[in-house]
Scaffold this motif. Structure first.
Motif, mmCIF file in Angstrom:
data_model
loop_
_atom_site.group_PDB
_atom_site.id
_atom_site.type_symbol
_atom_site.label_atom_id
_atom_site.label_comp_id
_atom_site.label_asym_id
_atom_site.label_seq_id
_atom_site.Cartn_x
_atom_site.Cartn_y
_atom_site.Cartn_z
ATOM 1 N N ILE A 1 33.959 -16.145 -15.701
ATOM 2 C CA ILE A 1 32.829 -15.267 -16.025
ATOM 3 C C ILE A 1 32.601 -14.239 -14.919
ATOM 4 O O ILE A 1 32.394 -13.058 -15.189
ATOM 5 N N GLY A 2 32.649 -14.669 -13.675
ATOM 6 C CA GLY A 2 32.379 -13.766 -12.555
ATOM 7 C C GLY A 2 33.345 -12.595 -12.494
ATOM 8 O O GLY A 2 32.931 -11.451 -12.388
ATOM 9 N N TRP A 3 34.634 -12.882 -12.565
ATOM 10 C CA TRP A 3 35.593 -11.771 -12.457
ATOM 11 C C TRP A 3 35.537 -10.872 -13.673
ATOM 12 O O TRP A 3 35.773 -9.666 -13.577
ATOM 13 N N ARG A 4 35.205 -11.425 -14.851
ATOM 14 C CA ARG A 4 35.066 -10.581 -16.044
ATOM 15 C C ARG A 4 33.824 -9.695 -15.940
ATOM 16 O O ARG A 4 33.858 -8.517 -16.322
ATOM 17 N N LEU A 5 32.710 -10.237 -15.435
ATOM 18 C CA LEU A 5 31.525 -9.406 -15.205
ATOM 19 C C LEU A 5 31.841 -8.308 -14.188
ATOM 20 O O LEU A 5 31.443 -7.150 -14.372
ATOM 21 N N LEU A 6 32.548 -8.664 -13.134
ATOM 22 C CA LEU A 6 32.911 -7.690 -12.110
ATOM 23 C C LEU A 6 33.807 -6.601 -12.697
ATOM 24 O O LEU A 6 33.607 -5.411 -12.433
ATOM 25 N N ALA A 7 34.783 -6.978 -13.498
ATOM 26 C CA ALA A 7 35.675 -5.982 -14.110
ATOM 27 C C ALA A 7 34.899 -5.024 -15.003
ATOM 28 O O ALA A 7 35.151 -3.811 -14.996
ATOM 29 N N LEU A 8 33.937 -5.532 -15.753
ATOM 30 C CA LEU A 8 33.136 -4.651 -16.612
ATOM 31 C C LEU A 8 32.216 -3.770 -15.771
ATOM 32 O O LEU A 8 31.997 -2.597 -16.103
ATOM 33 N N ALA A 9 31.698 -4.293 -14.675
ATOM 34 C CA ALA A 9 30.884 -3.470 -13.769
ATOM 35 C C ALA A 9 31.735 -2.352 -13.160
ATOM 36 O O ALA A 9 31.286 -1.210 -13.056
ATOM 37 N N GLU A 10 32.970 -2.667 -12.780
ATOM 38 C CA GLU A 10 33.870 -1.631 -12.260
ATOM 39 C C GLU A 10 34.139 -0.567 -13.324
ATOM 40 O O GLU A 10 34.141 0.632 -13.030
ATOM 41 N N GLN A 11 34.359 -1.011 -14.549
ATOM 42 C CA GLN A 11 34.593 -0.073 -15.650
ATOM 43 C C GLN A 11 33.385 0.842 -15.854
ATOM 44 O O GLN A 11 33.533 2.055 -16.033
ATOM 45 N N GLN A 12 32.189 0.273 -15.812
ATOM 46 C CA GLN A 12 30.964 1.071 -15.966
ATOM 47 C C GLN A 12 30.812 2.046 -14.802
ATOM 48 O O GLN A 12 30.437 3.208 -14.995
ATOM 49 N N ALA A 13 31.114 1.604 -13.596
ATOM 50 C CA ALA A 13 31.022 2.481 -12.427
ATOM 51 C C ALA A 13 32.003 3.651 -12.559
ATOM 52 O O ALA A 13 31.652 4.798 -12.274
ATOM 53 N N ARG A 14 33.226 3.364 -13.010
ATOM 54 C CA ARG A 14 34.207 4.440 -13.234
ATOM 55 C C ARG A 14 33.697 5.424 -14.283
ATOM 56 O O ARG A 14 33.846 6.632 -14.125
ATOM 57 N N ALA A 15 33.117 4.901 -15.362
ATOM 58 C CA ALA A 15 32.596 5.763 -16.426
ATOM 59 C C ALA A 15 31.486 6.673 -15.911
ATOM 60 O O ALA A 15 31.286 7.775 -16.438
ATOM 61 N N GLN A 16 30.784 6.224 -14.866
ATOM 62 C CA GLN A 16 29.726 7.036 -14.260
ATOM 63 C C GLN A 16 30.263 7.880 -13.097
ATOM 64 O O GLN A 16 29.495 8.441 -12.341
ATOM 65 N N ARG A 17 31.587 7.929 -12.979
ATOM 66 C CA ARG A 17 32.285 8.722 -11.963
ATOM 67 C C ARG A 17 32.022 8.271 -10.518
ATOM 68 O O ARG A 17 32.016 9.075 -9.590
ATOM 69 N N ALA A 18 31.821 6.988 -10.357
ATOM 70 C CA ALA A 18 31.659 6.454 -9.006
ATOM 71 C C ALA A 18 33.022 6.435 -8.320
ATOM 72 O O ALA A 18 34.043 6.159 -8.946
ATOM 73 N N SER A 19 33.040 6.721 -7.034
ATOM 74 C CA SER A 19 34.282 6.732 -6.263
ATOM 75 C C SER A 19 34.670 5.340 -5.778
ATOM 76 O O SER A 19 35.839 5.070 -5.539
ATOM 77 N N MET A 20 33.663 4.482 -5.605
ATOM 78 C CA MET A 20 33.906 3.120 -5.146
ATOM 79 C C MET A 20 32.772 2.225 -5.613
ATOM 80 O O MET A 20 31.700 2.708 -5.959
ATOM 81 N N LEU A 21 33.047 0.931 -5.617
ATOM 82 C CA LEU A 21 32.013 -0.061 -5.893
ATOM 83 C C LEU A 21 31.910 -0.937 -4.657
ATOM 84 O O LEU A 21 32.926 -1.359 -4.105
ATOM 85 N N TRP A 22 30.688 -1.167 -4.214
ATOM 86 C CA TRP A 22 30.475 -1.990 -3.038
ATOM 87 C C TRP A 22 29.422 -3.055 -3.331
ATOM 88 O O TRP A 22 28.637 -2.934 -4.265
ATOM 89 N N ALA A 23 29.448 -4.099 -2.512
ATOM 90 C CA ALA A 23 28.483 -5.193 -2.613
ATOM 91 C C ALA A 23 28.285 -5.792 -1.232
ATOM 92 O O ALA A 23 29.203 -5.792 -0.414
ATOM 93 N N THR A 24 27.087 -6.275 -0.995
ATOM 94 C CA THR A 24 26.846 -7.043 0.220
ATOM 95 C C THR A 24 26.698 -8.506 -0.161
ATOM 96 O O THR A 24 26.172 -8.839 -1.218
#
Length: 177
Positions: free
Chosen positions: A113-136
């Protein structure tokens, strides 16, 4: 949950109808992760402020924030929270997006579940033209510290985080999109 039995789950964008379930799941995962020595006033205040249904509804309604939920058999088992145009002082990248939360109910960790949620978050970030995704990640969260590098995230620094009036060490992870 046994990893030999695949868990059927689906992912979708959250709606305000999900706010109550996200709030309760958020409280549960937050306390499981951070209240390792019991409940202190600082943690109690943080969890009640951050995870009220109203606070979650406001997040869902924001224009630059997305919540993605994972459901199994109509039960909420995890969620990811993403915010775009979320620079960090250690990155200096105004086009970066932040993965603010990646929460999976303890019983369902290790099921993909975690990696699938992360992959979809990355996809959404790309769709919003984000250059990178970060987390603390809090330095006491060993599972998360091991998870992000396995998903291609680099350790970019060790910022401090203020929780109410306390300062805690974190690890900053990022991935170019």
């Amino acid at each position: 949950m046994s990893t030999s039995d695949p868990l059927p789950f689906s992912l979708r964008g959250a709606t305000t109808d999900d706010a109550l379930r996200i709030a309760v799941l958020g409280m549960q995962v937050f306390l499981d992760t951070y209240a390792t020595e019991g409940i202190r006033e600082v943690l109690a205040r943080e969890v009640l402020e951050s995870f009220s249904p109203d606070a979650i509804s406001r997040l869902i309604s924001r224009g630059n924030t997305w919540l993605i939920v994972a459901e199994s058999k109509r039960h909420l088992v995890g969620f990811a929270q993403l915010s775009t145009q979320a620079d960090h002082p250690m990155l200096l990248d105004p086009e970066a997006a932040e993965l603010q939360r990646l929460y999976v109910q303890e019983r369902f960790t290790g099921c993909g579940i975690g990696w699938r949620l992360l992959a979809l978050a990355e996809q959404q970030a790309r769709a919003q033209r984000a250059s990178m995704l970060w987390a603390t990640v809090w330095v006491g969260n060993q599972r998360a510290l091991a998870f992000y590098p396995k998903q291609g995230y680099a350790h970019l620094g060790s910022p401090a985080y203020a929780l109410q009036n306390e300062v805690h060490q974190n690890a900053l992870f990022g991935k170019q999109l």
